[in-house]
Structures are given as C-alpha cells and as structure tokens.
Scaffold this active site. Structure first.
Site, PDB file in Angstrom:
ATOM      1  N   SER A 130      65.756  60.783  47.177  1.00  0.00           N
ATOM      2  CA  SER A 130      65.664  60.803  48.368  1.00  0.00           C
ATOM      3  C   SER A 130      66.021  59.197  48.526  1.00  0.00           C
ATOM      4  O   SER A 130      65.080  58.379  47.930  1.00  0.00           O
ATOM      5  CB  SER A 130      64.685  61.923  48.909  1.00  0.00           C
ATOM      6  OG  SER A 130      65.548  61.507  50.165  1.00  0.00           O
ATOM      7  N   GLY A 183      58.978  60.816  62.763  1.00  0.00           N
ATOM      8  CA  GLY A 183      58.342  60.399  60.914  1.00  0.00           C
ATOM      9  C   GLY A 183      60.909  60.336  60.640  1.00  0.00           C
ATOM     10  O   GLY A 183      61.087  59.740  59.723  1.00  0.00           O
ATOM     11  N   ASN A 203      71.929  62.365  53.038  1.00  0.00           N
ATOM     12  CA  ASN A 203      71.965  64.125  53.947  1.00  0.00           C
ATOM     13  C   ASN A 203      72.698  65.268  52.951  1.00  0.00           C
ATOM     14  O   ASN A 203      74.379  64.910  53.779  1.00  0.00           O
ATOM     15  CB  ASN A 203      72.356  63.869  55.283  1.00  0.00           C
ATOM     16  CG  ASN A 203      70.528  63.003  55.993  1.00  0.00           C
ATOM     17  OD1 ASN A 203      70.500  61.946  55.385  1.00  0.00           O
ATOM     18  ND2 ASN A 203      70.186  63.373  56.510  1.00  0.00           N
ATOM     19  N   ILE A 258      71.355  72.809  46.046  1.00  0.00           N
ATOM     20  CA  ILE A 258      71.585  71.863  45.513  1.00  0.00           C
ATOM     21  C   ILE A 258      71.409  71.966  43.957  1.00  0.00           C
ATOM     22  O   ILE A 258      73.062  72.106  43.299  1.00  0.00           O
ATOM     23  CB  ILE A 258      71.556  70.148  45.544  1.00  0.00           C
ATOM     24  CG1 ILE A 258      70.910  69.922  47.058  1.00  0.00           C
ATOM     25  CG2 ILE A 258      72.150  69.008  44.518  1.00  0.00           C
ATOM     26  CD1 ILE A 258      70.122  68.348  47.229  1.00  0.00           C
ATOM     27  N   LYS A 316      58.319  61.354  45.748  1.00  0.00           N
ATOM     28  CA  LYS A 316      59.949  61.088  45.682  1.00  0.00           C
ATOM     29  C   LYS A 316      58.986  59.878  45.464  1.00  0.00           C
ATOM     30  O   LYS A 316      59.965  59.001  43.725  1.00  0.00           O
ATOM     31  CB  LYS A 316      60.528  60.809  46.753  1.00  0.00           C
ATOM     32  CG  LYS A 316      61.242  62.244  47.233  1.00  0.00           C
ATOM     33  CD  LYS A 316      61.871  63.417  46.026  1.00  0.00           C
ATOM     34  CE  LYS A 316      62.064  64.647  46.035  1.00  0.00           C
ATOM     35  NZ  LYS A 316      62.628  65.906  44.765  1.00  0.00           N
ATOM     36  N   TYR A 355      55.330  64.169  51.273  1.00  0.00           N
ATOM     37  CA  TYR A 355      57.191  65.042  50.274  1.00  0.00           C
ATOM     38  C   TYR A 355      57.503  63.603  50.442  1.00  0.00           C
ATOM     39  O   TYR A 355      57.631  63.140  48.964  1.00  0.00           O
ATOM     40  CB  TYR A 355      57.360  65.795  51.299  1.00  0.00           C
ATOM     41  CG  TYR A 355      59.199  65.426  50.847  1.00  0.00           C
ATOM     42  CD1 TYR A 355      59.378  65.982  49.743  1.00  0.00           C
ATOM     43  CD2 TYR A 355      60.066  64.905  51.890  1.00  0.00           C
ATOM     44  CE1 TYR A 355      60.783  65.808  49.434  1.00  0.00           C
ATOM     45  CE2 TYR A 355      61.583  64.546  50.949  1.00  0.00           C
ATOM     46  CZ  TYR A 355      61.884  65.700  50.122  1.00  0.00           C
ATOM     47  OH  TYR A 355      63.434  65.152  49.607  1.00  0.00           O
ATOM     48  N   ASN A 371      61.251  79.208  40.303  1.00  0.00           N
ATOM     49  CA  ASN A 371      59.873  80.058  40.783  1.00  0.00           C
ATOM     50  C   ASN A 371      60.346  81.071  41.607  1.00  0.00           C
ATOM     51  O   ASN A 371      59.293  81.674  41.993  1.00  0.00           O
ATOM     52  CB  ASN A 371      58.385  78.721  40.484  1.00  0.00           C
ATOM     53  CG  ASN A 371      58.646  78.363  42.049  1.00  0.00           C
ATOM     54  OD1 ASN A 371      59.360  78.109  42.780  1.00  0.00           O
ATOM     55  ND2 ASN A 371      57.595  77.696  42.259  1.00  0.00           N
ATOM     56  N   LEU A 372      61.631  80.690  42.312  1.00  0.00           N
ATOM     57  CA  LEU A 372      61.772  81.642  43.173  1.00  0.00           C
ATOM     58  C   LEU A 372      60.962  81.225  44.584  1.00  0.00           C
ATOM     59  O   LEU A 372      61.249  81.925  45.392  1.00  0.00           O
ATOM     60  CB  LEU A 372      62.463  82.737  42.987  1.00  0.00           C
ATOM     61  CG  LEU A 372      63.153  83.172  41.550  1.00  0.00           C
ATOM     62  CD1 LEU A 372      63.108  84.619  41.238  1.00  0.00           C
ATOM     63  CD2 LEU A 372      64.924  82.854  42.206  1.00  0.00           C
TER      64      LEU A 372
HETATM   65  N1  UFG Z   1      68.506  66.796  64.073  1.00  0.00           N
HETATM   66  C1  UFG Z   1      68.243  66.671  65.515  1.00  0.00           C
HETATM   67  N2  UFG Z   1      67.982  68.320  65.873  1.00  0.00           N
HETATM   68  C2  UFG Z   1      67.347  69.470  64.769  1.00  0.00           C
HETATM   69  C3  UFG Z   1      67.427  68.807  63.231  1.00  0.00           C
HETATM   70  C4  UFG Z   1      67.456  67.453  62.384  1.00  0.00           C
HETATM   71  O1  UFG Z   1      68.587  66.006  66.119  1.00  0.00           O
HETATM   72  O2  UFG Z   1      67.256  70.536  64.929  1.00  0.00           O
HETATM   73  C5  UFG Z   1      68.447  65.235  63.741  1.00  0.00           C
HETATM   74  C6  UFG Z   1      67.157  64.517  63.044  1.00  0.00           C
HETATM   75  O3  UFG Z   1      66.175  63.778  64.032  1.00  0.00           O
HETATM   76  C7  UFG Z   1      68.110  63.351  62.203  1.00  0.00           C
HETATM   77  C8  UFG Z   1      69.108  63.979  61.771  1.00  0.00           C
HETATM   78  O4  UFG Z   1      69.549  65.706  63.008  1.00  0.00           O
HETATM   79  O5  UFG Z   1      68.593  62.126  63.031  1.00  0.00           O
HETATM   80  C9  UFG Z   1      68.999  64.783  60.615  1.00  0.00           C
HETATM   81  O6  UFG Z   1      67.799  65.091  60.059  1.00  0.00           O
HETATM   82  P1  UFG Z   1      67.684  66.281  58.933  1.00  0.00           P
HETATM   83  O7  UFG Z   1      66.185  66.967  59.546  1.00  0.00           O
HETATM   84  O8  UFG Z   1      68.940  67.029  58.654  1.00  0.00           O
HETATM   85  O9  UFG Z   1      67.941  65.207  58.086  1.00  0.00           O
HETATM   86  P2  UFG Z   1      66.463  64.053  57.524  1.00  0.00           P
HETATM   87  O10 UFG Z   1      67.395  62.981  58.046  1.00  0.00           O
HETATM   88  O11 UFG Z   1      65.532  64.086  58.968  1.00  0.00           O
HETATM   89  O12 UFG Z   1      66.090  63.914  56.446  1.00  0.00           O
HETATM   90  C10 UFG Z   1      66.932  64.733  55.204  1.00  0.00           C
HETATM   91  C11 UFG Z   1      65.784  65.172  54.395  1.00  0.00           C
HETATM   92  C12 UFG Z   1      64.895  64.649  53.595  1.00  0.00           C
HETATM   93  C13 UFG Z   1      65.235  63.209  53.270  1.00  0.00           C
HETATM   94  C14 UFG Z   1      65.085  62.426  54.708  1.00  0.00           C
HETATM   95  C15 UFG Z   1      65.573  61.313  53.754  1.00  0.00           C
HETATM   96  O13 UFG Z   1      65.653  66.881  54.582  1.00  0.00           O
HETATM   97  O14 UFG Z   1      64.579  66.015  52.599  1.00  0.00           O
HETATM   98  O15 UFG Z   1      66.158  63.170  54.775  1.00  0.00           O
HETATM   99  O16 UFG Z   1      65.802  60.284  54.705  1.00  0.00           O
HETATM  100  F1  UFG Z   1      63.709  62.613  53.113  1.00  0.00           F
END
Ligand code: UFG
Length: 341
Positions: free
Chosen positions: A127, A300, A182, A14, A156, A152, A34-35
């Site tokens: 977030s 989670g 997201n 971002i 936040k 994590y 910090n890469l």
């Molecule tokens: N999902 C899949 N398969 C995958 C990856 C994700 O089905 O391989 C699903 C997840 O279960 C979820 C949706 O796709 O229902 C989105 O998942 P993401 O991992 O892309 O995003 P999240 O909503 O879990 O997490 C994001 C950010 C986090 C933040 C969170 C807040 O990555 O940093 O939103 O809800 F904390």
C-alpha cells in the site's frame, strides 16, 4: 494442471477482480480465503464473468497446520498472489494484536511453505500507506518509508521487510510488491464489486451508499488542507486496471527475463484528486445529487498522496486506463445492483 496460481484473499475486493483477469489469461486459480470479510457468493460472480469457477479452499492462513495442508493438497502451485489480510485502519488502532497476528503470521506461513514446496514466485499486496505524508509528489518507489500511522500500515511495512530478508537468503524466491494507491470501482459487468461489512470506512462506498439512501449524508473529513479546494488529495485507481497489473506481475515472475529478488511498483494513475472532485465526478457519472457536509479532519489522514507511475509504466509495461468518471459509474452500477434498484 498447469500454471496454478494461489490467490489468497481471492474472494475479497481486489482479489476477486484479479481472479477474473487471471482466468481470462488462461491461468488456473486456487482461492484460499477464510471468508472473514467476504462472501462465498463472490465465487458465483467470478464464474459468471469469466466462465470458469476457481478452486476454493476455506483456509485461515494464520493457522500453520491449515496452511501446510493447503500446500500438501495442491502440489501444482507455481505462484502466489497474497491479498489475504485485515485492512481496516481504525480497527487496527483499537485491536493491534489482531492485525499483527493475522497479517504477519499469514505471510510467514506462506513463505515457509514456498520453501518447503519449492514455489518460487509471490506477488505481495502492499500500500502507498508505507510512504506516509511524502516529502515529494508524485511519490516514487524510492521515496523513504515513513513511520506507520497505524498498526495496519505497520503490518504492510513489516511484511515488505520480511519479504526482503527472506528473498536475500532464499535464492529461489522471486518477489514483486505492489503498492496500491486508492482502489475504487467495480467490474463493468457488476457481477462483483466492493462489499464492505457495516458502515464503510472508505470514501467511494460511503458515497454510493449515501446516494442509494442507506446513509443520511457523507461527511467530508477536513476542508482546511493545503490543497486547491481544501480537501485531501488521493490517487484513485480503477480496480480492474489494478487487477490487470497483477497478471502482468505474475507473467513477469514466471518468465525468465527481468527476474530480481524483490521489485516494488507503485500502482496508481498519477493523478491527484480531491474529495470534492470525487463528489463532483460521482454526481456527473450517476446523475444523483449527493448530500454531504464538511466536518473536522479524520485522525491519521495524510494531506495529499499520488503516484509517480513511470516505473510501473516503463518497467512493468502497465498503465491505468480507466478515467475516474467511468470508474465511479461502475461503482454506482454495482451499488444499484446489490440493492436491487
Ligand atoms: N473521506 C471522507 N469521508 C469519508 C471517507 C473518506 O472525506 O466518509 C476522505 C478521507 O479523509 C480521504 C479520502 O476521502 O481524504 C480517501 O479516504 P479513504 O478512507 O477512502 O482512503 P484512505 O486514503 O484513507 O485509505 C486508503 C486505504 C488504506 C490505505 C491508505 C493509504 O483504505 O488501506 O489508503 O494511504 F492504508
């Protein structure tokens, strides 16, 4: 040097998109990163797109001395956008201290230096994870903060508390906390995009890596949620739209009007989309049939969360513009480019 903005984590996903939008609007940008989860070549992508190269310092902000030296070297900073943080939910569960140490100390060192150098303005990268599983949808900024489901997410929440408490006693401090839903997609130029290291945790990079042949198949986590098609619902926001909101937030902080100690805005589209809907939209946008299978829920995960965007729309004057299909098309263009396909 006028209007120098310090962007921490500016070579990240971002952050890099935000640097471009800032420079397009005439701001000078100093990146401190910090890469640890990004590549220095991102600077080339930023320069190619914006026509300007930001200043860059490789700095670990969790180290107090290095952070102090950064502020000594650049006395002209007028505002900070603080992206730099660890963000892998799963890793934070297994190595919590890594997350608490880095994410909390980095913010504390920045705030100390803001006081020391009289820097008044900070935009914080928060977030929607702070809402957990919300009681009401769409979720407004007034919704209660729920116990974090990962270290994590907890960082936040704690960082927002640190900002609130510091703002309450430092009368020069102005803070905007942006709660992202997201973020997905890439810059339309495909000069920059998301570069996850190793196996992606997030849905869209996993989809594009599967489509390009890097992964065998996508696992859809759960189809027994209380949603129309049984898969979980999120609010997918285009990363360039998101980046633009940061520029508006910076202008708001730098302008005289509307200054408050701490303002919080949801940044999403307001539209809830299921995992299967994302897959369908991706297939339409790319013309590629995606291999996937339904598996158990991921621990989670919340069932559904999407933003009430009215406050950001009216008060910030910002609205997400890009639709999901063009956003996924940009992610696909980026994936093809980095794999030379
Ligand atoms: N999902 C899949 N398969 C995958 C990856 C994700 O089905 O391989 C699903 C997840 O279960 C979820 C949706 O796709 O229902 C989105 O998942 P993401 O991992 O892309 O995003 P999240 O909503 O879990 O997490 C994001 C950010 C986090 C933040 C969170 C807040 O990555 O940093 O939103 O809800 F904390």
């Amino acid at each position: 040097m006028s209007k120098l903005i310090l962007v921490t984590g500016g070579t990240g996903y971002i952050g890099s998109h935000t640097c471009i939008e800032l420079m397009n609007e005439g701001f000078e940008v100093l990146i401190a990163d910090n890469l640890s989860n990004s590549d220095i070549s991102v600077l080339d992508g930023i320069e190619k797109t914006s026509g300007k190269r930001p200043f860059f310092e490789k700095v670990d902000l969790s180290d107090e001395t290095s952070t102090n030296l950064l502020f000594d070297k650049y006395p002209g900073i007028v505002a900070i956008i603080h992206f730099a943080a660890y963000k892998a939910v799963g890793e934070s569960v297994s190595i919590p201290l890594k997350y608490y140490y880095n994410n909390l100390n980095s913010l504390i060192h920045l705030l100390n230096n803001m006081e020391r150098k009289k820097v008044a303005n900070i935009v914080f990268s928060s977030s929607c994870t702070v809402y957990g599983e919300p009681d009401e949808l769409p979720v407004t900024e007034k919704a209660p903060i729920k116990p974090a489901s990962s270290p994590y997410g907890n960082t936040k929440q704690i960082c927002e508390e640190i900002l609130r408490d510091t703002g309450a006693v430092n009368e020069n401090l102005n803070i905007i906390s942006l709660r992202y839903f997201n973020p997905v997609g890439a810059h339309p130029s495909a000069n920059i995009g998301e570069l996850p290291l190793g196996v992606p945790n997030n849905l869209v990079p996993f989809i594009t890596q599967t489509a390009i042949g890097l992964r065998d198949e996508l696992k859809v986590f759960g189809s027994d949620y209380n949603t129309p098609d049984g898969t979980a619902i999120r609010d997918y926001i285009n990363v360039v739209d998101l980046a633009k909101a940061h520029v508006i937030a910076i202008k708001r902080l730098l302008g005289k009007a509307g200054k408050k100690k701490l303002e919080v805005f949801n940044l999403g589209t307001g539209r809830g989309v299921s995992v299967l809907e994302v897959i369908n939209a991706f297939e339409k946008a790319s013309g590629v049939k995606l291999k996937y299978k339904i598996v158990d829920r991921r621990e989670g995960d919340v069932e559904k969360v999407f933003a009430d965007t009215r406050f950001a729309n009216t008060e910030l004057g910002w609205k997400a513009e890009k639709n999901l299909e063009e956003t996924l098309a940009s992610a696909w263009k980026w994936e093809k480019k980095i794999r030379n396909k």
